[in-house]
Write a protein that holds these residues in place. Structure first.
Motif, PDB file in Angstrom:
ATOM      1  N   ARG A  93       0.827  -1.209   0.000  1.00  0.00           N
ATOM      2  CA  ARG A  93       0.000   0.000   0.000  1.00  0.00           C
ATOM      3  C   ARG A  93       0.861   1.259   0.000  1.00  0.00           C
ATOM      4  N   LEU A  94       1.955   1.208   0.780  1.00  0.00           N
ATOM      5  CA  LEU A  94       2.835   2.373   0.851  1.00  0.00           C
ATOM      6  C   LEU A  94       3.388   2.711  -0.532  1.00  0.00           C
ATOM      7  N   THR A  97      -0.417   2.433  -3.512  1.00  0.00           N
ATOM      8  CA  THR A  97      -1.811   2.855  -3.473  1.00  0.00           C
ATOM      9  C   THR A  97      -2.001   4.214  -2.805  1.00  0.00           C
ATOM     10  N   GLY A  98      -3.035   4.901  -3.273  1.00  0.00           N
ATOM     11  CA  GLY A  98      -3.466   6.138  -2.641  1.00  0.00           C
ATOM     12  C   GLY A  98      -4.928   5.992  -2.266  1.00  0.00           C
ATOM     13  N   PHE A  99      -5.341   6.705  -1.221  1.00  0.00           N
ATOM     14  CA  PHE A  99      -6.740   6.619  -0.787  1.00  0.00           C
ATOM     15  C   PHE A  99      -7.335   8.007  -0.614  1.00  0.00           C
ATOM     16  N   ALA A 167      -2.829  11.678  -1.432  1.00  0.00           N
ATOM     17  CA  ALA A 167      -2.780  10.376  -2.093  1.00  0.00           C
ATOM     18  C   ALA A 167      -1.945  10.438  -3.366  1.00  0.00           C
TER      19      ALA A 167
ATOM     20  N   ALA B 293      -3.782   3.264   5.959  1.00  0.00           N
ATOM     21  CA  ALA B 293      -4.262   2.881   4.632  1.00  0.00           C
ATOM     22  C   ALA B 293      -3.235   3.258   3.573  1.00  0.00           C
ATOM     23  N   LEU B 294      -2.591   4.403   3.777  1.00  0.00           N
ATOM     24  CA  LEU B 294      -1.588   4.848   2.806  1.00  0.00           C
ATOM     25  C   LEU B 294      -0.285   4.073   2.955  1.00  0.00           C
ATOM     26  N   GLY B 295      -0.239   3.139   3.898  1.00  0.00           N
ATOM     27  CA  GLY B 295       0.922   2.260   4.003  1.00  0.00           C
ATOM     28  C   GLY B 295       1.881   2.608   5.127  1.00  0.00           C
TER      29      GLY B 295
END
Lengths: 251, 377
Positions: A93-94, A97-99, A167, B293-295
């Motif tokens: 995720r790091l 991905t962006g949220f 993000a 969530a962003l890691g």
């Protein structure tokens, strides 16, 4: 599912194969996702729409590695998320991905620039590089002149743009947005969806947006309609949007 | 690196204030009770700390300076024979009964028979040479100014100790002792007041000055255990003073009281601090979940919480140090006995930092609520 199994090609960034998910509450076991299979392509803004409780947020959580499927396979960027441990998922995720969430979830103590810089510092970027990227992202969402303001000094639309910049600054391959416009008025919602669309186009990012907001349908490259844990339709809206250039908004 | 912990602390200072105050007052309470106990019980060793001697020779196993028994007068020779010793002086201790001219009843007093020469070691700080010389008059005694009331005398008045008439020729300060009133007399006067016939040719203590005070410990080891002069032991002034203080602190139960109160203060402080830190974590739980969530790993989020706990502890410590210094200055100006060494201060302040760290660890557990999946509805 009535859809044929799509074959993975170069532009397919997310593959979902026979994914099931159910929750147990007390004695009742309710199935949220029924044997779902679909592919999501890079460089597009894909909208998953449907009434609340249809399982779209659960699908987003599974596709983004925040939750695990009970059954089936999720392959993101060629990586099977099911085989990754908790730490490895965090690392995935790091890096990738962006949220963007419905609530903006910004730290009250930090100004816009620091909000965006914060996750970058965990990526191991040098401070100067983190600052440069954060500035670039804020400018991209039209907040260049407002980088020193705290959340309490920003409007709802501006807060959501900071959240998008946060993000975006990570330069993610996958950008997930959960009801990004629900808390905003029409003009601000329009701005947000335009920004998300432009990110998909210009960065080649896979933008997956979950919303029950009907205003967004006309702006997506592809719309998946969900109900009761199944995908009912998969279509391209008739009039693709053209991203707006200005960021005027009504606070 | 964005200093999330510090910026949040500054921006939301109202939220963290209860924790900072809890640490601050826990620290203040610890410091003051330690200072008071050490100050009050420090006067148990005033005979030692108020004197310039480096070594004390007395009866083996003596637990506190006021519990001395007589040793053979020959020990003085043994001390003088050692090349490291520069001077030796006897100290005659007499437990006695005081009857003043006014109606104060009997008062238990400790008579200290000391050398009256200007270079005398005993009470070197409390008795300047001129005052000390007045003890050469027959039956002269000196008491602490603060004890005049309880003895029922003024300067120049006469009183009776163990049936002998004595006269108060002066007063000083820094002579107050624990457990009884301290009366200073010359060795000759003290000898006349000592009614115990078994103390003839014996002395309670011999004190010695060394050429090099830094050698005190080594010389004490060398001098002790020589059986040719009967039973005696030799201690450095520092260790004998410490032993006297500890005897009083633990004999009276004050030590246990201090430890008990320290435990209570720690618990109360930790309860308030951990609750405050927990509330701060829960107040930002959605933001933490977004970072996750962003890691950003859970470990990194825990570090943010611990850093906040550290700053809360540090600010609390600074507060308690400042308030403690003010309170100590006020106590000294009012003659309240307070004493605080650097190690005790450090121990009190470390306890407070420990309190903050333990609270941070407790608050860290609230981070399990920062589950990013809960952000998706």
């Amino acid at each position: 599912m009535s859809q044929p199994l799509p074959s993975a090609n170069a532009s397919t960034s997310l593959q979902v194969r026979h994914v099931r998910k159910s929750f147990v509450s007390g004695q009742v076991r309710s199935t949220v996702l029924h044997d779902l299979t679909l592919d999501i392509r890079a460089g597009e803004l894909t909208l998953i729409s449907g009434p609340s409780g249809c399982g779209k947020s659960t699908l987003l959580a599974i596709l983004s590695g925040l939750q695990r499927a009970d059954d089936g396979q999720v392959i993101a960027l060629g990586q099977d998320l099911g085989v990754l441990g908790a730490r490895a998922l965090e690392r995935f995720r790091l890096r990738h991905t962006g949220f963007v969430f419905q609530g903006f979830n910004l730290f009250p103590a930090l100004n816009a620039l620091e909000q965006v810089e914060l996750p970058l510092s965990y990526l191991g970027l040098a401070p100067a590089e983190a600052r440069r990227r954060a500035m670039a992202s804020l400018e991209e969402v039209g907040l260049g002149p407002r980088t020193s303001l705290r959340p309490s000094e920003l409007s709802g639309g501006e807060k959501q743009r900071v959240a998008i910049a946060r993000a975006l600054a990570k330069q993610p391959d996958l950008l997930f947005a959960d009801e990004p416009t629900s808390a905003l008025d029409a003009a601000n919602g329009q701005t947000i969806i335009d920004i998300l669309h432009r990110i998909a186009r210009t960065h080649g990012t896979t933008v997956l947006c979950v919303s029950h907001d009907p205003r967004l349908v006309g702006h997506a490259d592809r719309v998946l309609a969900m109900e009761d844990g199944r995908i009912l339709s998969d279509r391209v809206p008739p009039s693709p949007s053209t991203p707006a250039t200005g960021f005027e908004e009504t606070p | 690196m964005v200093a999330l912990a510090r910026k949040t602390l500054v921006y939301e200072w109202r939220r963290f204030l209860p924790a900072i105050l809890a640490v601050c007052f826990a620290g203040l309470l610890q410091l003051l009770q330690a200072a008071l106990v050490l100050g009050i019980f420090g006067s148990a060793s005033v005979y030692i700390t108020g004197s310039s001697a480096d070594l004390w020779a007395g009866y083996p196993g003596t637990q506190s300076v006021n519990l001395g028994r007589s040793i053979d007068a020959g020990v003085e020779m043994r001390l003088r024979m050692d090349p490291a010793v520069a001077a030796v002086e006897p100290f005659h201790w007499v437990d006695a009964d005081w009857r003043g001219p006014n109606d104060t009843g009997g008062v238990s007093v400790f008579v200290s028979g000391i050398n009256t020469r200007p270079d005398g070691m005993l009470f070197a700080q409390a008795l300047p040479p001129a005052l000390r010389a007045r003890l050469n008059e027959p039956d002269a005694v000196i008491v602490d100014r603060a004890d005049l009331d309880s003895l029922g005398v003024g300067i120049g008045d006469s009183a009776v100790i163990n049936g002998h008439r004595v006269r108060v020729v002066g007063v000083s300060s820094g002579l107050r002792a624990l457990g009884g009133v301290n009366v200073v007399a010359s060795l000759a006067t003290a000898a006349t007041l000592d009614t115990d016939p078994s103390n003839a040719n014996r002395m309670t203590y011999f004190v010695a000055r060394l050429h090099d005070p830094g050698q005190a410990r080594r010389v004490a080891v060398r001098l002790r255990g020589d059986r040719a002069f009967g039973n005696y032991d030799v201690w450095t002034a520092k260790s004998f003073a410490r032993r006297s203080r500890l005897y009083w602190i633990f004999d009276t139960g004050a030590g246990a009281g201090v430890l008990f109160l320290a435990g209570i203060v720690f618990l109360v402080g930790a309860a308030i601090t951990s609750q405050t830190l927990m509330a701060a974590v829960i107040g930002s739980v959605r933001e933490y979940a977004t970072l996750n969530a962003l890691g950003v790993g859970v470990g990194a989020l825990r570090r943010v919480v611990m850093e906040q706990a550290f700053w809360v502890g540090l600010l609390g410590l600074v507060g308690s140090a400042v308030l403690g210094a003010v309170a100590m200055a006020f106590a000294r100006s009012r003659n309240v006995p307070v004493a605080l060494g650097p190690w005790t201060t450090l121990a009190c302040l470390s306890l407070c930092m420990g309190l903050a760290i333990v609270s941070g660890l407790a608050a860290m557990r609230s981070l399990h609520r920062a589950d990013p999946a809960t952000l998706l509805r």
